[in-house]
Write a protein that holds these residues in place. Structure first.
Motif, PDB file in Angstrom:
ATOM      1  N   ARG A  25      -6.631  16.186   7.759  1.00 38.91           N
ATOM      2  CA  ARG A  25      -7.161  14.826   7.689  1.00 38.91           C
ATOM      3  C   ARG A  25      -7.900  14.596   6.371  1.00 38.91           C
ATOM      4  N   ASP A  26      -8.678  15.590   5.961  1.00 40.56           N
ATOM      5  CA  ASP A  26      -9.436  15.430   4.725  1.00 40.56           C
ATOM      6  C   ASP A  26      -8.506  15.358   3.515  1.00 40.56           C
ATOM      7  N   ALA A  27      -7.468  16.188   3.515  1.00 37.42           N
ATOM      8  CA  ALA A  27      -6.517  16.167   2.400  1.00 37.42           C
ATOM      9  C   ALA A  27      -5.796  14.828   2.317  1.00 37.42           C
ATOM     10  N   ALA A  28      -5.391  14.306   3.477  1.00 35.95           N
ATOM     11  CA  ALA A  28      -4.712  13.011   3.495  1.00 35.95           C
ATOM     12  C   ALA A  28      -5.653  11.899   3.034  1.00 35.95           C
ATOM     13  N   THR A  29      -6.904  11.975   3.473  1.00 36.26           N
ATOM     14  CA  THR A  29      -7.883  10.954   3.076  1.00 36.26           C
ATOM     15  C   THR A  29      -8.115  10.980   1.576  1.00 36.26           C
ATOM     16  N   ARG A  30      -8.266  12.180   1.021  1.00 33.11           N
ATOM     17  CA  ARG A  30      -8.494  12.275  -0.419  1.00 33.11           C
ATOM     18  C   ARG A  30      -7.282  11.807  -1.219  1.00 33.11           C
ATOM     19  N   GLU A  31      -6.096  12.091  -0.695  1.00 31.11           N
ATOM     20  CA  GLU A  31      -4.883  11.646  -1.379  1.00 31.11           C
ATOM     21  C   GLU A  31      -4.813  10.121  -1.403  1.00 31.11           C
ATOM     22  N   LEU A  32      -5.140   9.516  -0.272  1.00 38.84           N
ATOM     23  CA  LEU A  32      -5.130   8.053  -0.196  1.00 38.84           C
ATOM     24  C   LEU A  32      -6.146   7.443  -1.151  1.00 38.84           C
ATOM     25  N   LEU A  33      -7.353   8.003  -1.158  1.00 35.54           N
ATOM     26  CA  LEU A  33      -8.415   7.425  -1.981  1.00 35.54           C
ATOM     27  C   LEU A  33      -8.196   7.719  -3.468  1.00 35.54           C
ATOM     28  N   ALA A  34      -7.548   8.843  -3.774  1.00 35.16           N
ATOM     29  CA  ALA A  34      -7.214   9.114  -5.174  1.00 35.16           C
ATOM     30  C   ALA A  34      -6.171   8.111  -5.664  1.00 35.16           C
ATOM     31  N   ALA A  35      -5.194   7.810  -4.806  1.00 33.93           N
ATOM     32  CA  ALA A  35      -4.189   6.814  -5.175  1.00 33.93           C
ATOM     33  C   ALA A  35      -4.831   5.444  -5.332  1.00 33.93           C
ATOM     34  N   ARG A  36      -5.783   5.148  -4.474  1.00 34.10           N
ATOM     35  CA  ARG A  36      -6.486   3.866  -4.582  1.00 34.10           C
ATOM     36  C   ARG A  36      -7.242   3.769  -5.902  1.00 34.10           C
ATOM     37  N   ALA A  37      -7.886   4.878  -6.310  1.00 35.05           N
ATOM     38  CA  ALA A  37      -8.663   4.866  -7.547  1.00 35.05           C
ATOM     39  C   ALA A  37      -7.797   4.630  -8.773  1.00 35.05           C
ATOM     40  N   SER A  38      -6.546   5.065  -8.709  1.00 30.47           N
ATOM     41  CA  SER A  38      -5.663   4.927  -9.876  1.00 30.47           C
ATOM     42  C   SER A  38      -4.808   3.664  -9.832  1.00 30.47           C
ATOM     43  N   SER A  39      -4.832   2.962  -8.702  1.00 29.30           N
ATOM     44  CA  SER A  39      -4.002   1.765  -8.561  1.00 29.30           C
ATOM     45  C   SER A  39      -4.691   0.543  -9.170  1.00 29.30           C
ATOM     46  N   THR A  40      -3.908  -0.356  -9.702  1.00 26.31           N
ATOM     47  CA  THR A  40      -4.430  -1.616 -10.255  1.00 26.31           C
ATOM     48  C   THR A  40      -3.990  -2.810  -9.420  1.00 26.31           C
ATOM     49  N   ASP A  41      -3.246  -2.547  -8.361  1.00 28.66           N
ATOM     50  CA  ASP A  41      -2.778  -3.615  -7.481  1.00 28.66           C
ATOM     51  C   ASP A  41      -3.778  -3.798  -6.339  1.00 28.66           C
TER      52      ASP A  41
END
Length: 275
Positions: A25-41
């Protein structure tokens, strides 16, 4: 809208009963939030944030349960805990390398404690302690993320340029909440609230908090050290039997356990290492 298909979280557990589930769960959460941090949409960023929050709703709900019976409605506590989770997910910095749970738990707890302080006071504490509580609520999540764990009382005092005694008093004052009368009837048979109050604390509450604190620390141990603790405290083997199982002497088992305990104490509370 749903999260992007690149992040399929359907198989990620939301109710975690083991370190493996929490890690997933933690790995999935970090992956989601890392993608959010790099997204501009903006739409994609919101989808990713929503999915990260959804994965951790049970964690927030569990924290809210620990504060039941203190004068607040259970539904209100859950909503406040969910708000704390949203704040944690929004402000979490994946590049720090800190487990999300290590940042989210103190953030959620701080939000719930702030709710008690601001909304349902019965006994008014000194203004200096109220102000200190406000500063603590703002500082604790940031300090927890920097350290990768919940800060000790002394570390909080240093960050806020105050004394550990005042920090301890501010924490203790979180108990000044609204209370319901023990003589309040709860049914038509003459049963009152006082008749239903347990004369002991539910041990599951302490166990939940212990799991929250220990899980990230134990996950950092080597497989051998985790196996040692499993044999000692889950299988309840004696040191001599552990030595036989691992092919080492009883003296080596004793020394290894001592080192593991010291490492855990240092991670959970650096000041304990000085004792």
């Amino acid at each position: 809208m749903t999260a992007p298909t690149a992040f399929d979280t359907a198989a990620v557990p939301t109710r975690c009963n083991s370190p493996e589930d929490r890690n997933r769960r933690d790995a999935a959460t970090r992956e989601l939030l890392a993608a959010r941090a790099s997204s501009t949409d903006d739409a994609e960023r919101q989808d990713l944030l929503d999915e990260a929050v959804r994965l951790n709703l049970e964690m927030a709900r569990g924290i809210a349960k620990r504060f039941r019976g203190r004068g607040a409605e259970s539904e209100d506590l859950e909503q406040v805990a969910f708000l704390g989770l949203m704040k944690a997910a929004t402000n979490y910095r994946p590049d720090e390398g800190v487990p999300f749970i290590g940042y989210a738990v103190p953030t959620i707890r701080g939000e719930v404690k702030r709710y008690f302080r601001d909304c349902i006071w019965t006994v008014r504490i000194p203004r200096t302690l109220q102000d200190l509580q406000t500063r603590m609520a703002a500082a604790l999540p940031l300090l927890a993320q920097e350290l990768g764990r919940e800060p000790s009382l002394e570390e909080v005092a240093v960050r806020l340029n105050t004394s550990p005694a005042l920090v301890r008093r501010a924490e203790a004052a979180y108990g000044c909440f609204n209370v319901a009368s023990l003589d309040r009837p709860i049914n038509d048979n003459g049963l009152v609230l006082g008749d239903c109050v347990a004369d002991h604390q539910d041990p599951s509450l302490d166990r939940f908090e212990a799991v929250d604190m220990l899980a990230p620390v134990l996950d950092d141990l080597s497989p051998r050290d985790r196996r040692l603790l499993e044999l000692r405290f889950i299988e309840n083997l004696k040191q001599a039997d552990i030595g036989t199982e691992l092919g080492i002497s009883q003296m080596q088992v004793s020394r290894l356990l001592h080192k593991i305990f010291q490492r855990l104490r240092t991670r959970l509370d650096p000041s304990a290492a000085m004792i």
